[in-house]
Write a protein that holds these residues in place. Structure first.
Motif, mmCIF file in Angstrom:
data_model
loop_
_atom_site.group_PDB
_atom_site.id
_atom_site.type_symbol
_atom_site.label_atom_id
_atom_site.label_comp_id
_atom_site.label_asym_id
_atom_site.label_seq_id
_atom_site.Cartn_x
_atom_site.Cartn_y
_atom_site.Cartn_z
ATOM 1 N N ALA A 107 0.850 -1.194 0.113
ATOM 2 C CA ALA A 107 0.022 -0.090 0.190
ATOM 3 C C ALA A 107 0.942 1.249 -0.046
ATOM 4 O O ALA A 107 0.473 2.316 -0.456
ATOM 5 N N THR A 108 1.878 1.352 1.013
ATOM 6 C CA THR A 108 2.800 2.279 0.966
ATOM 7 C C THR A 108 4.064 2.360 -0.045
ATOM 8 O O THR A 108 4.752 3.358 -0.095
ATOM 9 N N ARG A 109 4.103 1.225 -0.340
ATOM 10 C CA ARG A 109 5.594 0.855 -1.171
ATOM 11 C C ARG A 109 6.817 1.139 -0.286
ATOM 12 O O ARG A 109 7.735 1.685 -0.663
ATOM 13 N N GLU A 110 6.689 1.090 1.040
ATOM 14 C CA GLU A 110 7.818 1.115 1.896
ATOM 15 C C GLU A 110 8.326 -0.297 2.357
ATOM 16 O O GLU A 110 7.670 -1.328 2.629
ATOM 17 N N TYR A 111 9.863 -0.335 2.343
ATOM 18 C CA TYR A 111 10.448 -1.511 3.041
ATOM 19 C C TYR A 111 10.757 -1.280 4.358
ATOM 20 O O TYR A 111 11.306 0.030 4.825
ATOM 21 N N THR A 112 10.683 -2.236 5.363
ATOM 22 C CA THR A 112 11.359 -2.163 6.494
ATOM 23 C C THR A 112 12.281 -3.561 6.733
ATOM 24 O O THR A 112 11.938 -4.708 6.543
ATOM 25 N N ILE A 113 13.494 -3.356 6.990
ATOM 26 C CA ILE A 113 14.488 -4.415 7.213
ATOM 27 C C ILE A 113 14.745 -4.730 8.634
ATOM 28 O O ILE A 113 15.157 -4.032 9.196
ATOM 29 N N PHE A 114 14.465 -5.875 8.868
ATOM 30 C CA PHE A 114 14.937 -6.176 10.329
ATOM 31 C C PHE A 114 16.220 -7.008 10.358
ATOM 32 O O PHE A 114 16.268 -8.219 10.126
ATOM 33 N N ASP A 115 17.249 -6.424 10.549
ATOM 34 C CA ASP A 115 18.487 -6.965 10.293
ATOM 35 C C ASP A 115 19.356 -6.664 11.704
ATOM 36 O O ASP A 115 20.605 -6.946 11.463
ATOM 37 N N GLU A 116 19.197 -6.147 12.746
ATOM 38 C CA GLU A 116 19.873 -5.877 13.733
ATOM 39 C C GLU A 116 19.360 -6.672 14.873
ATOM 40 O O GLU A 116 18.399 -6.803 15.423
ATOM 41 N N TYR A 117 20.342 -7.609 15.292
ATOM 42 C CA TYR A 117 20.070 -8.816 16.305
ATOM 43 C C TYR A 117 21.062 -8.768 17.395
ATOM 44 O O TYR A 117 21.620 -9.620 17.927
ATOM 45 N N HIS A 118 21.442 -7.405 17.918
ATOM 46 C CA HIS A 118 22.389 -7.295 18.786
ATOM 47 C C HIS A 118 22.218 -8.123 20.040
ATOM 48 O O HIS A 118 21.075 -7.893 20.659
ATOM 49 N N TYR A 119 23.168 -8.568 20.808
ATOM 50 C CA TYR A 119 22.989 -9.079 22.120
ATOM 51 C C TYR A 119 22.376 -9.999 22.629
ATOM 52 O O TYR A 119 21.938 -10.101 23.750
ATOM 53 N N SER A 120 21.511 -10.788 21.673
ATOM 54 C CA SER A 120 20.731 -11.580 22.217
ATOM 55 C C SER A 120 20.900 -13.172 21.202
ATOM 56 O O SER A 120 20.792 -12.918 19.961
ATOM 57 N N ARG A 121 20.742 -14.071 22.109
ATOM 58 C CA ARG A 121 20.986 -15.557 21.397
ATOM 59 C C ARG A 121 19.838 -15.715 20.599
ATOM 60 O O ARG A 121 19.726 -16.587 19.956
ATOM 61 N N ASP A 122 18.685 -15.213 21.029
ATOM 62 C CA ASP A 122 17.187 -15.656 20.551
ATOM 63 C C ASP A 122 17.050 -14.836 19.159
ATOM 64 O O ASP A 122 15.995 -15.260 18.375
ATOM 65 N N MET A 123 17.999 -14.184 18.689
ATOM 66 C CA MET A 123 17.921 -13.622 17.387
ATOM 67 C C MET A 123 18.320 -14.219 16.461
ATOM 68 O O MET A 123 19.318 -14.849 16.564
ATOM 69 N N VAL A 124 18.017 -13.985 15.207
ATOM 70 C CA VAL A 124 18.672 -14.242 13.763
ATOM 71 C C VAL A 124 19.952 -13.834 13.658
ATOM 72 O O VAL A 124 20.110 -12.479 13.789
ATOM 73 N N GLY A 125 21.146 -14.535 13.602
ATOM 74 C CA GLY A 125 22.328 -14.000 13.415
ATOM 75 C C GLY A 125 22.644 -13.140 12.323
ATOM 76 O O GLY A 125 21.827 -13.215 11.282
ATOM 77 N N THR A 169 5.157 -7.074 17.262
ATOM 78 C CA THR A 169 6.178 -6.424 17.794
ATOM 79 C C THR A 169 7.246 -6.398 17.088
ATOM 80 O O THR A 169 8.220 -5.757 17.645
ATOM 81 N N ASN A 170 7.392 -6.906 16.123
ATOM 82 C CA ASN A 170 8.677 -7.014 15.245
ATOM 83 C C ASN A 170 9.916 -7.486 16.036
ATOM 84 O O ASN A 170 11.043 -7.151 15.745
ATOM 85 N N LYS A 171 9.565 -8.585 16.662
ATOM 86 C CA LYS A 171 10.778 -9.357 17.681
ATOM 87 C C LYS A 171 10.788 -10.928 17.160
ATOM 88 O O LYS A 171 9.811 -11.332 16.758
ATOM 89 N N PHE A 172 12.093 -11.191 17.263
ATOM 90 C CA PHE A 172 12.242 -12.618 16.939
ATOM 91 C C PHE A 172 12.378 -13.339 18.339
ATOM 92 O O PHE A 172 12.688 -12.964 19.188
ATOM 93 N N SER A 173 12.003 -14.534 18.087
ATOM 94 C CA SER A 173 12.284 -15.372 19.254
ATOM 95 C C SER A 173 12.500 -17.061 18.747
ATOM 96 O O SER A 173 12.138 -17.297 17.651
ATOM 97 N N LEU A 174 13.332 -17.703 19.584
ATOM 98 C CA LEU A 174 13.407 -19.014 19.038
ATOM 99 C C LEU A 174 12.272 -19.907 19.113
ATOM 100 O O LEU A 174 11.437 -19.905 19.925
ATOM 101 N N PHE A 175 12.121 -20.633 17.999
ATOM 102 C CA PHE A 175 10.786 -21.524 17.889
ATOM 103 C C PHE A 175 11.082 -22.532 19.021
ATOM 104 O O PHE A 175 9.709 -22.817 19.810
#
Length: 290
Positions: free
Chosen positions: A113-131, A162-168
């Motif tokens: 709708a807005t033609r906007e991108y959001t990239i989730f690529d910052e996963y600092h200091y957490s082992r639950d995030m995608v490296g 929430t735009n948050k990652f967690s381990l499955f």
């Protein structure tokens, strides 16, 4: 059937009459000087196509007008425009969101709708995030507000609110974090393809591993997994890179192999599987279609 190729652009194949058509992206009204690697093709609600490439971002193809529009990916964090290597894609038709898995680039959200991108690529200091070094290979919806994101460093849940990652699953992650494809069977248990095949009982968290065994003909034909597919009869098929095709026998907990030697398969490197209306499997491999 729309078929993406390696430097051959896109082809349209009708298996009923064995007809091929090549989608030329270079003539007027198309993308100039473009014969990209098309690794994923996703349809929107209008039957138009997102051609997800491994070098030139996303190309949106309007089937009726036969015109193309290229979507580059812009990182809002540093305003850097770049061509993306896309390894996975999922289109949320309800919210008109295209989700893209990038090679070493994180998870990308594209709002149509807005033609906007959001990239989730910052996963600092957490082992639950995608490296940061993770290559995302598969994206699938999970529950109401989540995506399952399979990477070379594990299987993760991404909450779209929430735009948050967690381990499955911590247990599954310790067993084998390398993921190339995932599939839920008719009992809603999870199969994970990576270095071999894992069965994960979603209720008990019981895990069973299936590997190639040269001494057993009813084992997997290869540990190099490429694709998982559930057919119209709820049978699990496993495509491999070099070992052909495997059919899982649930009753006997074993596999039947289909390859060049056993059934005359054209090639043992199978990249994807589809099913025709009459129940025939269509295999995409490095020498075409079988």
């Amino acid at each position: 059937i729309w078929v993406g190729t390696y430097y051959g652009g896109v082809n349209y194949f009708n298996p009923e009459i064995k007809s091929y058509n090549y989608l030329d992206l270079q003539y007027p009204g198309k993308i100039k000087n473009s014969a990209p690697i098309v690794g994923n093709i996703v349809k929107d609600e209008y039957e138009n196509l997102f051609l997800c490439t491994e070098s030139e971002g996303v190309i949106y193809y309007d089937v009726k007008s036969k015109t193309c529009e290229r979507y580059f990916i812009r990182s809002l964090r540093n305003q850097h425009l770049f061509k993306s290597n896309i390894k996975a894609a999922f289109y949320d038709k309800n919210n008109h969101i295209l989700w893209l898995g990038l090679h070493f680039g994180g998870l990308c959200k594209f709002d149509m709708a807005t033609r906007e991108y959001t990239i989730f690529d910052e996963y600092h200091y957490s082992r639950d995030m995608v490296g940061d070094a993770a290559s995302i290979r598969v994206i699938k919806p999970y529950g109401k507000d989540c995506l399952l994101v399979g990477t070379h460093s594990g299987l993760y849940l991404f909450n779209v609110r929430t735009n948050k990652f967690s381990l499955f699953s911590e247990r599954l992650h310790k067993y084998n974090p390398f993921v190339v494809d995932i599939l839920f069977d008719k009992k809603q248990n999870l199969w994970v393809a990576g270095k071999g095949l894992l069965y994960f009982d979603t209720k008990t968290e019981k895990i069973k591993e299936y590997l190639y065994n040269p001494k057993k003909e009813n084992s997997l034909s290869s540990n190099n997994m490429e694709k998982l597919f559930l057919d119209s009869q709820d049978r699990l098929w496993v495509a491999t890179g070099g070992g052909g095709l495997n059919l899982y026998d649930e009753k006997n907990d074993c596999f039947y192999r289909f390859d060049q030697r056993s059934c005359g398969l054209k090639n043992n490197y199978i990249g994807s599987i589809a099913e025709s209306k009459n129940g025939h499997l269509i295999l995409l491999h490095t020498e075409g279609i079988s």
